[in-house]
Motif scaffolding. Structure first.
Motif, PDB file in Angstrom:
ATOM      1  N   GLU A  44      -4.501  -1.828   2.933  1.00  0.00           N
ATOM      2  CA  GLU A  44      -3.780  -0.629   3.325  1.00  0.00           C
ATOM      3  C   GLU A  44      -2.271  -0.856   3.237  1.00  0.00           C
ATOM      4  OE1 GLU A  44      -2.572   3.038   4.455  1.00  0.00           O
ATOM      5  OE2 GLU A  44      -4.532   2.378   3.708  1.00  0.00           O
ATOM      6  N   ALA A  47      -1.294  -0.652  -0.379  1.00  0.00           N
ATOM      7  CA  ALA A  47      -1.230   0.726  -0.866  1.00  0.00           C
ATOM      8  C   ALA A  47       0.047   1.413  -0.411  1.00  0.00           C
ATOM      9  CB  ALA A  47      -2.454   1.503  -0.369  1.00  0.00           C
ATOM     10  N   GLN A  48       0.471   1.146   0.814  1.00  0.00           N
ATOM     11  CA  GLN A  48       1.690   1.778   1.319  1.00  0.00           C
ATOM     12  C   GLN A  48       2.933   1.244   0.604  1.00  0.00           C
ATOM     13  OE1 GLN A  48       2.264   2.301   5.510  1.00  0.00           O
ATOM     14  NE2 GLN A  48       0.097   2.673   5.923  1.00  0.00           N
ATOM     15  N   THR A  49       2.997  -0.066   0.348  1.00  0.00           N
ATOM     16  CA  THR A  49       4.182  -0.610  -0.328  1.00  0.00           C
ATOM     17  C   THR A  49       4.279  -0.111  -1.767  1.00  0.00           C
ATOM     18  OG1 THR A  49       3.021  -2.646  -1.031  1.00  0.00           O
ATOM     19  CG2 THR A  49       4.184  -2.696   1.095  1.00  0.00           C
ATOM     20  N   ILE A  50       3.143  -0.017  -2.443  1.00  0.00           N
ATOM     21  CA  ILE A  50       3.163   0.475  -3.826  1.00  0.00           C
ATOM     22  C   ILE A  50       3.569   1.943  -3.854  1.00  0.00           C
ATOM     23  CG2 ILE A  50       1.714   0.966  -5.832  1.00  0.00           C
ATOM     24  CD1 ILE A  50       0.106  -1.577  -5.088  1.00  0.00           C
ATOM     25  N   ARG A  51       3.066   2.720  -2.906  1.00  0.00           N
ATOM     26  CA  ARG A  51       3.448   4.130  -2.838  1.00  0.00           C
ATOM     27  C   ARG A  51       4.949   4.273  -2.582  1.00  0.00           C
ATOM     28  NH1 ARG A  51      -0.440   5.568   0.077  1.00  0.00           N
ATOM     29  NH2 ARG A  51       0.498   5.402   2.148  1.00  0.00           N
ATOM     30  N   MET A  52       5.495   3.447  -1.695  1.00  0.00           N
ATOM     31  CA  MET A  52       6.940   3.476  -1.443  1.00  0.00           C
ATOM     32  C   MET A  52       7.724   3.125  -2.700  1.00  0.00           C
ATOM     33  SD  MET A  52       7.483   1.750   2.313  1.00  0.00           S
ATOM     34  CE  MET A  52       9.244   1.593   1.955  1.00  0.00           C
ATOM     35  N   GLU A  54       6.833   3.459  -5.809  1.00  0.00           N
ATOM     36  CA  GLU A  54       6.746   4.532  -6.801  1.00  0.00           C
ATOM     37  C   GLU A  54       7.638   5.712  -6.427  1.00  0.00           C
ATOM     38  OE1 GLU A  54       2.573   5.274  -6.921  1.00  0.00           O
ATOM     39  OE2 GLU A  54       2.176   3.630  -8.335  1.00  0.00           O
ATOM     40  N   GLU A  55       7.822   5.928  -5.126  1.00  0.00           N
ATOM     41  CA  GLU A  55       8.642   7.051  -4.679  1.00  0.00           C
ATOM     42  C   GLU A  55      10.133   6.710  -4.656  1.00  0.00           C
ATOM     43  OE1 GLU A  55       7.042   8.021  -0.880  1.00  0.00           O
ATOM     44  OE2 GLU A  55       5.251   9.024  -1.680  1.00  0.00           O
ATOM     45  N   TYR A  58      11.224   0.424  -7.444  1.00  0.00           N
ATOM     46  CA  TYR A  58      10.791  -0.944  -7.178  1.00  0.00           C
ATOM     47  C   TYR A  58      11.961  -1.867  -6.844  1.00  0.00           C
ATOM     48  CZ  TYR A  58       5.961  -0.159  -8.680  1.00  0.00           C
ATOM     49  OH  TYR A  58       4.666   0.268  -8.766  1.00  0.00           O
ATOM     50  N   THR A  63       6.631  -5.363  -2.843  1.00  0.00           N
ATOM     51  CA  THR A  63       5.276  -4.835  -2.940  1.00  0.00           C
ATOM     52  C   THR A  63       4.256  -5.940  -2.698  1.00  0.00           C
ATOM     53  OG1 THR A  63       5.310  -5.114  -5.352  1.00  0.00           O
ATOM     54  CG2 THR A  63       5.837  -2.931  -4.482  1.00  0.00           C
TER      55      THR A  63
END
Length: 315
Positions: A44, A47-52, A54-55, A58, A63
């Protein structure tokens, strides 16, 4: 001296979490926690770090990546790509530089000897990208997992900017400890108004917190509404689309929620709604029941619930 670990929850500012974890609350770095996570919590967090990333890009986000394989798999190569452009010294190259990417080669058969020894990490080359397309984890042995931490802003300058996070002897992953500003999740006591860290389950006034974050959020939303209407005892919450409080009661009497005549203004209701939304997340009906939420049959909505407030706080 190794102190006993206890169950708690942590978050990173308003960006990551909250996550369940194990930690020693006495083991702090400048006041920050060093938590250990289960593999599910690490997924989890990943998933949150990758979503951050992408938004927000990088180049300003670390990540976390969880890679799965099998004990009898052949070596595999995995590419983790960013949106950060690789630097180049070739002034004659008119092509845009490729995005910076990491190649991770994993020897699954040697993983039991140590994740760090069985994993090779480097900036991705064309050969590595080709190898990643050619071979995927296979085999029928036990599931194996590698957790990787990438600090993108330092990848091209420092070979230690990417590292494997090995599980401790309890199978937990220490992610961001002594590096990230992990804070303990807190709960608000509706009896005396004090804040307590999540692992401190009993307030100094004697009130014991509810077992779940959603239960505590219900308390907190109640306190927000009590500030404007101390007589409030329950509310109806509609979970259709964004959760919102659609009615507030004092006993069997519905309180007026109109801005011009009732006790509640838009800011108060919005604050209470936000408290509940943050805690709801991916809550299931079982989670709602555990937090004391009662489903209310209604012809207009099948997602209407009643939440009952604790007694109004006395000063």
């Amino acid at each position: 001296m190794r102190h006993e670990m206890i169950a708690s929850r942590v978050h990173l500012d308003e960006f990551l979490g909250p996550f369940e974890c194990q930690l020693d609350p006495r083991n702090r770095w400048n006041g920050w926690m060093s938590p250990y996570f289960t593999l599910d919590a690490a997924r989890e967090l990943s998933a949150q770090t990758i979503r951050m990333a992408e938004e927000d890009g990088y180049d300003c986000v670390d990540t976390i990546h969880v890679i799965d394989g099998r004990a009898d798999s052949r070596d595999t190569v995995h590419i983790i790509q960013s949106d950060v452009k690789r630097s180049t010294d070739d002034e004659d190259d008119d092509q845009d530089p490729e995005p910076l990417a990491i190649a991770i080669r994993i020897n699954w058969r040697d993983l039991e000897k140590g994740a760090e020894q069985a994993t090779a990490i480097a900036v991705a080359t064309r050969a590595a990208r080709k190898a990643a397309r050619r071979r995927k984890p296979n085999g029928k042995g036990e599931t194996r997992t590698v957790v990787v931490h990438v600090r993108w802003q330092w990848v091209e300058e420092n070979h230690t900017a990417t590292n494997v996070i090995a599980p401790n002897r309890d199978g937990l992953y220490g992610i961001g400890g002594w590096e990230w500003t992990w804070s303990s999740e807190v709960w608000w006591c509706p009896r005396c108004g004090s804040y307590e860290e999540w692992h401190d389950t009993e307030c100094a006034c004697g009130l014991t917190r509810q077992a779940t974050l959603l239960g505590v959020a219900t308390w907190t939303a109640a306190c927000v509404l009590h500030d404007r209407a101390p007589e409030a005892t329950s509310a109806l919450v509609d979970l259709t689309d964004l959760a919102r409080i659609c009615a507030v009661y004092a006993g069997d009497t519905e309180l007026d929620m109109a801005d011009d005549t009732g006790p509640f203004d838009t800011e108060t209701l919005g604050k209470a709604d936000e408290v509940l939304r943050r805690a709801l997340g991916n809550a299931t009906p079982a989670d709602l029941t555990a937090a004391g939420w009662e489903h209310v049959p209604d012809p207009q909505s099948d997602r209407l619930y009643r939440i009952t407030f604790p007694a109004a706080r006395t000063n």
